[in-house]
Design a protein around this motif. Structure first.
Motif, short mmCIF file in Angstrom:
data_model
loop_
_atom_site.label_atom_id
_atom_site.label_comp_id
_atom_site.label_asym_id
_atom_site.label_seq_id
_atom_site.Cartn_x
_atom_site.Cartn_y
_atom_site.Cartn_z
N GLN A 102 3.15 33.57 -10.27
CA GLN A 102 2.69 32.20 -9.84
C GLN A 102 3.47 31.11 -10.97
OE1 GLN A 102 -1.24 31.45 -10.33
NE2 GLN A 102 -1.32 29.53 -9.02
N LEU A 103 3.33 31.43 -12.22
CA LEU A 103 3.88 30.53 -12.89
C LEU A 103 5.48 30.37 -12.97
CD1 LEU A 103 1.72 31.37 -16.26
CD2 LEU A 103 1.49 29.41 -14.60
N THR A 104 6.20 31.54 -12.60
CA THR A 104 7.56 31.57 -12.80
C THR A 104 8.09 30.61 -11.38
OG1 THR A 104 7.68 33.66 -13.63
CG2 THR A 104 9.59 32.81 -12.51
N ILE A 109 13.28 28.45 -11.19
CA ILE A 109 14.27 29.46 -11.71
C ILE A 109 15.70 28.69 -11.40
CG2 ILE A 109 13.08 31.42 -11.63
CD1 ILE A 109 14.45 32.56 -9.25
N THR A 110 16.61 29.19 -12.53
CA THR A 110 17.94 28.47 -12.30
C THR A 110 18.66 29.45 -11.37
OG1 THR A 110 18.77 29.64 -14.46
CG2 THR A 110 17.96 27.55 -14.63
N VAL A 148 8.63 38.15 -15.52
CA VAL A 148 7.51 37.87 -16.52
C VAL A 148 8.18 37.02 -17.73
CG1 VAL A 148 5.83 38.77 -18.46
CG2 VAL A 148 6.06 39.85 -16.45
N GLY A 149 9.15 37.28 -18.09
CA GLY A 149 9.99 36.41 -19.21
C GLY A 149 10.21 35.05 -18.82
N LEU A 150 10.20 34.72 -17.59
CA LEU A 150 10.56 33.56 -17.17
C LEU A 150 9.41 32.55 -16.82
CD1 LEU A 150 13.23 34.59 -14.28
CD2 LEU A 150 13.67 33.05 -16.56
N ILE A 195 9.71 33.08 -5.21
CA ILE A 195 9.93 32.24 -6.38
C ILE A 195 11.16 31.35 -6.45
CG2 ILE A 195 10.57 32.67 -8.77
CD1 ILE A 195 8.80 35.37 -8.54
N ALA A 196 12.00 31.87 -5.80
CA ALA A 196 13.37 30.86 -5.70
C ALA A 196 13.21 29.71 -5.02
CB ALA A 196 14.52 31.63 -5.07
#
Length: 232
Positions: A102-104, A109-110, A148-150, A195-196
């Protein structure tokens, strides 16, 4: 990342206490010190060719991580988690991973991030087609770790790393028992698309659905695997 593969990379350059911690953790997670193994502190020091002081510090950290039980004058025992405990860990782990998705989606994202994730999914789909579950599983770890890293929340990431360590050995034990992950491949594609698109609600819904199904499958396989260590 939430699902780091155990590694000894760079260990030779670490201070003794960190070397002891990372080498013991690696041996535990990779099953070289399987659940139920009991060793005296002196035996651990001899195993690692280190003095007892850094080993003692490492054992304290591993106990805090939930990987061993330390008993004064009796050494350590590598913890053996029951299926029920693994299930409880996943209930927390999956909740945090869904929040990370959700946070991502919220942060966005790029194009480079998307292309990297898309490339991982393509490799996963190829692994599925050739029936290579081991390779698929490693790529699955990488995909979820990248998401998760994003997410931009280092506390959430740290909690996921600790929970992942606790269930890593159990998850590896059932990798070869898994059916071909065709459904997971489709779900991953849908999650990445949401997400995108920056659709928080859809990313959350899809990731929750994915985790519920995958976790149920994992716990079911663990219950079927009679050789998995359980508590008395």
């Amino acid at each position: 990342m939430s699902r780091p593969r155990p590694s000894l990379q760079g260990i030779a350059k670490m201070p003794a206490r960190d070397r002891a911690y990372h080498e013991l953790k690696f041996r535990i997670l990779e099953g070289r010190l399987p659940p139920g193994t009991t060793l005296l502190e002196t035996e651990v020091a001899s195993l690692l060719s280190l003095s007892r002081t850094p080993v003692r510090e490492a054992l304290i950290r591993l106990e805090e991580d939930g990987l061993v039980d330390v008993r004064p004058r009796h050494g350590i025992t590598v913890k053996a988690l029951s299926v029920e405990e693994i299930e409880q860990i996943y209930q927390v782990f999956s909740t945090l991973e869904v929040k990370a998705a959700q946070l991502t989606a919220r942060r966005g994202i790029t194009t480079a991030d998307h292309d990297r994730l898309d490339g991982i999914l393509t490799q996963m789909e190829r692994a599925s087609k050739r029936g290579d579950i081991e390779a698929w599983s490693e790529l699955d770890d990488e995909f979820h770790s990248e998401l998760v890293g994003l997410c931009g929340n280092p506390r959430l990431q740290a909690m996921l790393r600790q929970l992942w360590d606790l269930q890593y050995h159990a998850r590896r034990a059932i990798t070869k028992l898994r059916p071909l992950p065709i459904v997971s491949d489709r779900e991953h594609r849908a999650i990445l698309a949401a997400i995108a698109a920056g659709n928080e609600e859809e990313a959350t819904r899809l990731h929750q659905q994915h985790r519920d199904r995958a976790d149920e499958q994992l716990v079911s396989l663990l219950r079927q695997k009679t050789t998995f260590p359980t508590k008395a």
